[in-house]
Write a protein that holds these residues in place. Structure first.
Motif, PDB file in Angstrom:
ATOM      1  N   GLY A  54       0.804  -1.402   0.160  1.00 10.59           N
ATOM      2  CA  GLY A  54      -0.064  -0.069  -0.060  1.00 10.59           C
ATOM      3  C   GLY A  54       0.741   1.297   0.065  1.00 10.59           C
ATOM      4  N   GLU A  55       2.040   1.245   0.619  1.00 13.08           N
ATOM      5  CA  GLU A  55       2.815   2.305   0.749  1.00 13.08           C
ATOM      6  C   GLU A  55       3.472   2.961  -0.517  1.00 13.08           C
ATOM      7  OE1 GLU A  55       5.900   2.589   4.395  1.00 13.08           O
ATOM      8  OE2 GLU A  55       4.703   0.902   4.984  1.00 13.08           O
ATOM      9  N   ILE A  56       3.886   1.561  -1.075  1.00  9.84           N
ATOM     10  CA  ILE A  56       4.639   1.714  -2.530  1.00  9.84           C
ATOM     11  C   ILE A  56       3.545   2.208  -3.593  1.00  9.84           C
ATOM     12  CG2 ILE A  56       5.686   0.413  -4.167  1.00  9.84           C
ATOM     13  CD1 ILE A  56       6.969  -1.334  -2.144  1.00  9.84           C
ATOM     14  N   THR A  57       2.522   1.602  -3.486  1.00  9.26           N
ATOM     15  CA  THR A  57       1.458   2.084  -4.444  1.00  9.26           C
ATOM     16  C   THR A  57       0.974   3.351  -4.271  1.00  9.26           C
ATOM     17  OG1 THR A  57       0.659  -0.246  -4.418  1.00  9.26           O
ATOM     18  CG2 THR A  57      -1.000   1.649  -5.401  1.00  9.26           C
ATOM     19  N   ARG A  58       0.951   3.723  -3.013  1.00  3.31           N
ATOM     20  CA  ARG A  58       0.494   5.432  -2.718  1.00  3.31           C
ATOM     21  C   ARG A  58       1.559   6.424  -3.218  1.00  3.31           C
ATOM     22  NH1 ARG A  58      -2.257   2.936   1.321  1.00  3.31           N
ATOM     23  NH2 ARG A  58      -0.347   3.113   2.750  1.00  3.31           N
ATOM     24  N   PHE A  59       2.879   5.777  -3.241  1.00  2.00           N
ATOM     25  CA  PHE A  59       3.885   6.867  -3.637  1.00  2.00           C
ATOM     26  C   PHE A  59       4.239   6.648  -5.173  1.00  2.00           C
ATOM     27  CE2 PHE A  59       8.460   7.527  -4.442  1.00  2.00           C
ATOM     28  CZ  PHE A  59       8.622   8.884  -4.003  1.00  2.00           C
ATOM     29  N   ARG A  60       3.912   5.627  -5.624  1.00  2.00           N
ATOM     30  CA  ARG A  60       3.626   5.557  -7.001  1.00  2.00           C
ATOM     31  C   ARG A  60       3.044   6.630  -7.786  1.00  2.00           C
ATOM     32  NH1 ARG A  60       5.307   2.054 -11.375  1.00  2.00           N
ATOM     33  NH2 ARG A  60       6.355   0.453  -9.826  1.00  2.00           N
ATOM     34  N   ALA A  61       1.623   6.404  -6.951  1.00  2.00           N
ATOM     35  CA  ALA A  61       0.320   7.401  -7.467  1.00  2.00           C
ATOM     36  C   ALA A  61       0.888   8.985  -7.249  1.00  2.00           C
ATOM     37  CB  ALA A  61      -0.797   7.003  -6.546  1.00  2.00           C
ATOM     38  N   VAL A  62       1.654   8.999  -6.452  1.00  2.00           N
ATOM     39  CA  VAL A  62       2.046  10.546  -6.003  1.00  2.00           C
ATOM     40  C   VAL A  62       3.002  11.003  -7.016  1.00  2.00           C
ATOM     41  CG1 VAL A  62       3.536  12.107  -4.525  1.00  2.00           C
ATOM     42  CG2 VAL A  62       1.712  10.669  -3.481  1.00  2.00           C
ATOM     43  N   MET A  63       3.816   9.989  -7.377  1.00  2.00           N
ATOM     44  CA  MET A  63       4.866  10.448  -8.508  1.00  2.00           C
ATOM     45  C   MET A  63       3.941  10.520  -9.628  1.00  2.00           C
ATOM     46  SD  MET A  63       7.674  10.898  -7.086  1.00  2.00           S
ATOM     47  CE  MET A  63       8.408  11.243  -8.679  1.00  2.00           C
ATOM     48  N   ASP A  64       3.170   9.669 -10.166  1.00  2.00           N
ATOM     49  CA  ASP A  64       2.603   9.505 -11.420  1.00  2.00           C
ATOM     50  C   ASP A  64       1.613  11.029 -11.505  1.00  2.00           C
ATOM     51  OD1 ASP A  64       3.497   7.193 -12.133  1.00  2.00           O
ATOM     52  OD2 ASP A  64       1.289   6.161 -11.693  1.00  2.00           O
ATOM     53  N   ASN A  65       1.042  11.619 -10.401  1.00  2.00           N
ATOM     54  CA  ASN A  65       0.310  12.755 -10.136  1.00  2.00           C
ATOM     55  C   ASN A  65       1.586  13.784 -10.452  1.00  2.00           C
ATOM     56  OD1 ASN A  65      -2.029  14.299  -9.665  1.00  2.00           O
ATOM     57  ND2 ASN A  65      -0.563  14.912  -7.945  1.00  2.00           N
ATOM     58  N   ASP A  66       2.494  13.824  -9.765  1.00  2.00           N
ATOM     59  CA  ASP A  66       3.450  14.880  -9.892  1.00  2.00           C
ATOM     60  C   ASP A  66       4.006  15.033 -11.373  1.00  2.00           C
ATOM     61  OD1 ASP A  66       3.243  15.424  -7.537  1.00  2.00           O
ATOM     62  OD2 ASP A  66       5.237  14.906  -6.698  1.00  2.00           O
ATOM     63  N   LEU A  67       4.111  13.923 -12.241  1.00  2.00           N
ATOM     64  CA  LEU A  67       4.638  13.872 -13.669  1.00  2.00           C
ATOM     65  C   LEU A  67       3.288  14.478 -14.368  1.00  2.00           C
ATOM     66  CD1 LEU A  67       6.228  13.108 -16.088  1.00  2.00           C
ATOM     67  CD2 LEU A  67       5.350  10.897 -15.818  1.00  2.00           C
ATOM     68  N   ALA A  68       2.306  14.069 -14.095  1.00  2.00           N
ATOM     69  CA  ALA A  68       0.891  14.496 -15.002  1.00  2.00           C
ATOM     70  C   ALA A  68       0.635  16.220 -14.534  1.00  2.00           C
ATOM     71  CB  ALA A  68      -0.159  13.782 -14.462  1.00  2.00           C
ATOM     72  N   THR A  69       0.967  16.575 -13.533  1.00  2.00           N
ATOM     73  CA  THR A  69       0.891  18.157 -13.124  1.00  2.00           C
ATOM     74  C   THR A  69       2.223  18.896 -13.776  1.00  2.00           C
ATOM     75  OG1 THR A  69       1.280  17.826 -11.039  1.00  2.00           O
ATOM     76  CG2 THR A  69      -0.899  17.777 -11.560  1.00  2.00           C
ATOM     77  N   GLY A  70       3.244  18.375 -13.996  1.00  3.81           N
ATOM     78  CA  GLY A  70       4.342  19.045 -14.111  1.00  3.81           C
ATOM     79  C   GLY A  70       5.402  19.253 -13.205  1.00  3.81           C
ATOM     80  N   HIS A  71       5.159  18.690 -12.006  1.00  2.00           N
ATOM     81  CA  HIS A  71       5.968  18.832 -10.873  1.00  2.00           C
ATOM     82  C   HIS A  71       7.281  18.257 -10.995  1.00  2.00           C
ATOM     83  CE1 HIS A  71       1.883  20.296  -8.864  1.00  2.00           C
ATOM     84  NE2 HIS A  71       2.706  21.360  -9.001  1.00  2.00           N
ATOM     85  N   VAL A  72       7.374  17.072 -11.624  1.00  2.00           N
ATOM     86  CA  VAL A  72       8.486  16.397 -12.019  1.00  2.00           C
ATOM     87  C   VAL A  72       8.657  16.129 -13.363  1.00  2.00           C
ATOM     88  CG1 VAL A  72       7.438  14.031 -11.601  1.00  2.00           C
ATOM     89  CG2 VAL A  72       9.718  14.603 -10.779  1.00  2.00           C
ATOM     90  N   ALA A  73       9.833  16.068 -13.580  1.00  2.00           N
ATOM     91  CA  ALA A  73      10.252  15.872 -15.094  1.00  2.00           C
ATOM     92  C   ALA A  73      10.058  14.551 -15.439  1.00  2.00           C
ATOM     93  CB  ALA A  73      11.769  16.426 -15.375  1.00  2.00           C
ATOM     94  N   ARG A  74       9.896  14.059 -16.774  1.00  2.00           N
ATOM     95  CA  ARG A  74       9.854  12.655 -17.008  1.00  2.00           C
ATOM     96  C   ARG A  74      10.905  11.868 -16.688  1.00  2.00           C
ATOM     97  NH1 ARG A  74       5.961  10.260 -19.736  1.00  2.00           N
ATOM     98  NH2 ARG A  74       4.982  12.297 -20.290  1.00  2.00           N
ATOM     99  N   ASP A  75      12.344  12.303 -17.099  1.00  2.00           N
ATOM    100  CA  ASP A  75      13.401  11.471 -16.816  1.00  2.00           C
ATOM    101  C   ASP A  75      13.428  11.155 -15.263  1.00  2.00           C
ATOM    102  OD1 ASP A  75      14.113  14.353 -16.372  1.00  2.00           O
ATOM    103  OD2 ASP A  75      16.134  13.667 -16.423  1.00  2.00           O
TER     104      ASP A  75
END
Length: 114
Positions: A54-75
């Motif tokens: 659950g912890e890993i899945t939630r962090f993966r979701a945060v990272m996917d959201n950050d990518l989608a909103t432009g808060h983190v670069a694709r690389d």
């Protein structure tokens, strides 16, 4: 005398250039008791789940959201997802303590609270 006049004239012109004739906008007051607003997708919801998976899945979701909103670069997103393989493998093998520690290390490495 001419030199002093030129110096005064240059100083006057420099001061005049510093004066702005445009309007300045006053900062908007923040409503009392309000918290800062963070930009995210309106449909974003943290996945549920228990334990290390659950912890890993939630962090993966945060990272996917950050990518989608432009808060983190694709690389960077790609490196984070690759770094999650270790915690995921430990979790799948039943080593939840190791998985949680490895996940915390990944989060800290990329500036997320561990």
């Amino acid at each position: 005398m001419i030199r002093a006049t030129l110096l005064v004239l240059a100083g006057t012109l420099a001061l005049a250039a510093c004066q702005s004739t445009s309007e300045t906008l006053a900062p908007q007051p923040v409503a009392q008791g309000s918290s800062p607003q963070y930009v995210t997708r309106p449909d974003f919801r943290l996945p549920e789940g228990a334990g290390c998976s659950g912890e890993i899945t939630r962090f993966r979701a945060v990272m996917d959201n950050d990518l989608a909103t432009g808060h983190v670069a694709r690389d960077v997103h790609g490196r984070v997802i690759a770094d999650l393989r270790g915690p995921e493998a430990a979790c799948a093998a039943g080593r939840s303590g190791e998985a949680s520690a490895a996940l915390s290390a990944v989060k800290r490495r990329y500036g997320y609270p561990g």
